[in-house]
Design a protein around this motif. Structure first.
Motif, PDB file in Angstrom:
ATOM      1  N   VAL A 124       0.847  -1.190   0.000  1.00 57.04           N
ATOM      2  CA  VAL A 124       0.000   0.000   0.000  1.00 57.04           C
ATOM      3  C   VAL A 124       0.881   1.238   0.000  1.00 57.04           C
ATOM      4  N   ASN A 125       0.581   2.167  -0.894  1.00 62.07           N
ATOM      5  CA  ASN A 125       1.285   3.444  -0.938  1.00 62.07           C
ATOM      6  C   ASN A 125       0.406   4.511  -0.303  1.00 62.07           C
ATOM      7  N   VAL A 126       0.917   5.147   0.743  1.00 61.59           N
ATOM      8  CA  VAL A 126       0.193   6.233   1.405  1.00 61.59           C
ATOM      9  C   VAL A 126       0.937   7.529   1.107  1.00 61.59           C
ATOM     10  N   GLU A 127       0.341   8.354   0.264  1.00 58.62           N
ATOM     11  CA  GLU A 127       0.937   9.657  -0.055  1.00 58.62           C
ATOM     12  C   GLU A 127       0.237  10.706   0.794  1.00 58.62           C
ATOM     13  N   PHE A 128       1.009  11.458   1.548  1.00 54.86           N
ATOM     14  CA  PHE A 128       0.382  12.446   2.418  1.00 54.86           C
ATOM     15  C   PHE A 128       1.289  13.654   2.617  1.00 54.86           C
ATOM     16  N   VAL A 129       0.722  14.691   3.148  1.00 59.08           N
ATOM     17  CA  VAL A 129       1.314  16.018   3.319  1.00 59.08           C
ATOM     18  C   VAL A 129       1.513  16.677   1.951  1.00 59.08           C
ATOM     19  N   SER A 130       2.580  16.305   1.234  1.00 58.93           N
ATOM     20  CA  SER A 130       2.837  16.797  -0.125  1.00 58.93           C
ATOM     21  C   SER A 130       2.604  18.294  -0.249  1.00 58.93           C
ATOM     22  N   ALA A 131       3.099  19.048   0.735  1.00 57.59           N
ATOM     23  CA  ALA A 131       2.955  20.507   0.706  1.00 57.59           C
ATOM     24  C   ALA A 131       3.869  21.104  -0.352  1.00 57.59           C
ATOM     25  N   ASN A 132       3.437  22.231  -0.924  1.00 55.76           N
ATOM     26  CA  ASN A 132       4.309  22.944  -1.848  1.00 55.76           C
ATOM     27  C   ASN A 132       5.593  23.332  -1.121  1.00 55.76           C
ATOM     28  N   PRO A 133       6.752  23.175  -1.760  1.00 49.89           N
ATOM     29  CA  PRO A 133       8.020  23.479  -1.076  1.00 49.89           C
ATOM     30  C   PRO A 133       8.314  24.971  -1.099  1.00 49.89           C
ATOM     31  N   THR A 134       7.385  25.747  -0.569  1.00 49.07           N
ATOM     32  CA  THR A 134       7.505  27.199  -0.626  1.00 49.07           C
ATOM     33  C   THR A 134       7.594  27.847   0.743  1.00 49.07           C
ATOM     34  N   GLY A 135       7.632  27.044   1.795  1.00 51.19           N
ATOM     35  CA  GLY A 135       7.709  27.613   3.134  1.00 51.19           C
ATOM     36  C   GLY A 135       7.530  26.547   4.188  1.00 51.19           C
ATOM     37  N   PRO A 136       7.546  26.959   5.448  1.00 49.59           N
ATOM     38  CA  PRO A 136       7.350  25.984   6.543  1.00 49.59           C
ATOM     39  C   PRO A 136       5.947  25.422   6.513  1.00 49.59           C
ATOM     40  N   MET A 137       5.763  24.281   7.135  1.00 51.34           N
ATOM     41  CA  MET A 137       4.466  23.621   7.134  1.00 51.34           C
ATOM     42  C   MET A 137       3.519  24.321   8.101  1.00 51.34           C
ATOM     43  N   HIS A 138       2.250  24.466   7.666  1.00 48.51           N
ATOM     44  CA  HIS A 138       1.268  25.128   8.530  1.00 48.51           C
ATOM     45  C   HIS A 138       0.403  24.097   9.231  1.00 48.51           C
ATOM     46  N   VAL A 139      -0.527  24.601  10.062  1.00 54.91           N
ATOM     47  CA  VAL A 139      -1.291  23.712  10.941  1.00 54.91           C
ATOM     48  C   VAL A 139      -2.162  22.733  10.146  1.00 54.91           C
ATOM     49  N   GLY A 140      -2.623  23.131   8.965  1.00 52.05           N
ATOM     50  CA  GLY A 140      -3.384  22.199   8.133  1.00 52.05           C
ATOM     51  C   GLY A 140      -2.539  21.011   7.716  1.00 52.05           C
TER      52      GLY A 140
END
Length: 581
Positions: A124-140
């Protein structure tokens, strides 16, 4: 030891016996036969729907079939009583020895209690977070990171082979915006006034990036046209942002197995290969789309585009993959990325998206269905918003981030364990209120404290017993005379422990790790309830000072609770505490 599965096997054996006797026809499908806790605990320990789901295909009346089954089930020594209820449900009451043996099995299995082979090693592949690499991670991102990691842990616990994956969105226009923003901080590092115009990223987190650019390139990029420095600064800033994101995730206890770059899909033929795979199935064509909902034909300029016939796989409309000018749509690289996952041999895919991706669900599922010929299921979990509160007011934004509360803001306030547990106290599709004051309260209303307190209480009573000379290692407790656990309150707690293996499988099937948090709170509540009853009923206290054998049996029950809490917290990514401070 999954007691519910064992009792289901008993029910299936009884059904087979009725078939062999000619009381039931051969060839019945038993897949829908279930053994579950009854809705009302007063009705018994377990209930089965066997007669209800099989009566019609068997050409029998549900109650008649239930009465025949009851005779078979009641003959088993584990069954104290079997009763028909209503139109044909069967309630089972189990002998006390069943629950006593369950406690022993939990101690013997230790951390493995509740582990399942249900997944059968499926990849099983679980892809998660995957935020744009444009800044620190936010609460969402925090909620998505915690959910994805807990889901991966849950699936592994249930017998799947899991890969955690992060999709780096470094192929779109947002990384060019990052480069321009970082360049202004680079100018600032040289004593020039940065021009943080509208559309650029204003956060202070880019100041160190500007300083690093100065250290790396000196003043060689100053006064140069954008075309000369854009790619260099973009790659440099993206690498720095990804390092920051990795650090943020590590602070939360999240580690990825794969970091996949969207940029690696461009100019390599991989997007073309994915679309060619769809074209070979007759699913790519040139055409024009109808006006979107809310737009009249007069407001809509139809353009011929390259389209994916996603309606053939459950979507509402067909989707463009290439614009009329020949450039790719955002959807095209996402198709190629999922095609890559399919070709890597995964048996199932899970994507964890933000709530704003709701419109993307059907098209992505259609693409995966088409590319895999329906072989690989894709489950998409949407994460609803997190609302932060402190001192009864909305928590203010982070100056460092510029526009949002960062992951580090949250973790620095309450720590990773509290953050992770609280983020799983609501189902993913429900908005979650995160109150910084309440999550640190030491009360029953704070589920993090309440569960951790239960584990700490068990460890405390074990230390006290050991000091009194009672052997409390797991082997000694498993060998105790557990027949001494005969009070209804003790049996009720053992019943709750018995639900754990079933809960693991249920949560894993539905990809819902929040169920683990809910269960742990209920188990802790039952444990605390038994503890408090001991204040009024000395015979229920876990340490019986004049009866070491009784102490061992009661501590065995408490230790079984701790085994389950420890395993459950492990799935949530939370460290169980040994004592409350």
């Amino acid at each position: 030891m999954n007691l519910f599965n064992e009792l289901r096997t008993l029910v299936l054996g009884a059904l087979d016996a009725l078939v062999a006797e000619g009381a039931l026809p051969a060839g019945l499908d038993f897949a829908s036969v279930a053994v579950e806790p009854p809705r009302d605990a007063a009705h018994g320990d377990m209930a089965t729907n066997a007669a209800m789901v099989l009566a019609k295909p068997a050409g029998a009346k549900p109650r008649d079939l239930a009465e025949a089954l009851v005779v078979k089930l009641a003959a088993d020594p584990r069954v104290l009583a079997a009763e028909v209820a209503g139109p044909g449900f069967i309630n089972l009451r189990l002998a006390p020895g069943v629950w006593q043996d369950l406690v022993r099995a939990a101690l013997q299995a230790g951390d493995g209690f509740g582990r399942s082979t249900m997944g059968q090693g499926q990849r099983v592949n679980v892809e998660f977070v995957s935020a744009n690499p444009t800044g620190p991670m936010h609460v969402g991102h925090v909620r998505g990171a915690v959910f994805g990691d807990a889901l991966a842990r849950l699936l592994a616990f249930a017998g799947h082979e899991v890969t955690r994956e992060y999709y780096i969105n470094d192929g779109g226009a947002q990384v060019d915006v990052l480069a321009r923003s970082a360049y202004e901080r680079y100018r600032e590092a040289h004593g020039l006034s940065p021009e943080i115009r509208e559309g650029l990223y204003p956060g202070d987190y880019l100041i160190p990036v500007g300083e690093a650019l100065k250290q790396e390139f000196g003043d060689s990029l100053l006064e140069r046209p954008e075309a000369d420095w854009l790619e260099t600064v973009r790659d440099f800033a993206t690498d720095r942002m990804m390092a920051l994101i990795r650090e943020d995730l590590a602070a939360l206890g999240v580690h990825m197995d794969v970091w996949f770059s969207e940029k690696s899909l461009y100019g390599t033929g991989r997007i073309e290969a994915a679309l060619e795979a769809l074209r070979a199935k007759g699913l790519i064509y040139h055409g024009t789309l109808e006006p979107p909902k809310g737009k009249t034909p007069e407001d809509w300029e139809p353009r011929e585009q390259t389209l994916f016939r996603s309606t053939a796989h459950g979507d509402d409309v067909d989707r463009p993959v290439q614009k009329s000018d020949g450039s790719w749509t955002y959807f095209a690289p996402d198709i190629a990325y999922h095609y890559d996952k399919i070709t890597r041999g995964f048996d199932a895919l899970i994507d964890v998206f933000g709530a704003d991706h709701g419109g993307y669900v059907k098209r992505m599922k259609a693409a995966v269905s088409a590319l895999s010929d329906g072989r690989v299921p894709l489950d998409i979990k949407l994460m609803q918003l997190v609302k932060l509160w402190k001192n009864g007011e909305p928590f203010k934004m982070s100056k460092r981030a510029g526009t949002f509360v960062t992951l580090r803001d949250v973790v620095d306030q309450v720590g990773p364990d509290v953050t992770r547990f609280v983020m799983l106290t609501r189902k993913n599709d429900m908005t979650l209120d995160f109150d910084f004051d309440k999550v640190l309260e030491q009360s029953k209303d704070n589920p993090v404290f309440y569960v951790q307190y239960a584990h700490a209480r068990v460890r405390s009573v074990m230390r006290k017993a050991a000091e009194a000379g009672v052997a409390v290692d797991d082997a000694a407790l498993a060998g105790a005379d557990l027949a001494r656990l005969d009070h209804e309150a003790e049996i009720a707690l053992a019943r709750k422990i018995a639900e754990w293996p079933r809960l693991v499988e249920t949560a894993a099937r539905s990809n819902e790790p929040h169920r683990v948090a809910f269960y742990l709170y209920e188990l802790a509540s039952d444990f605390h309830g038994l503890w408090n009853r001991g204040n009024d009923t000395p015979g229920l206290r876990f340490v019986q000072e004049d009866d070491p054998a009784a102490s061992q049996a009661k501590i065995a029950l408490a230790r079984a609770v701790a085994v389950v809490i420890s395993a459950g917290l492990g799935i949530l990514g939370v460290t169980p505490v040994e004592e409350m401070r």
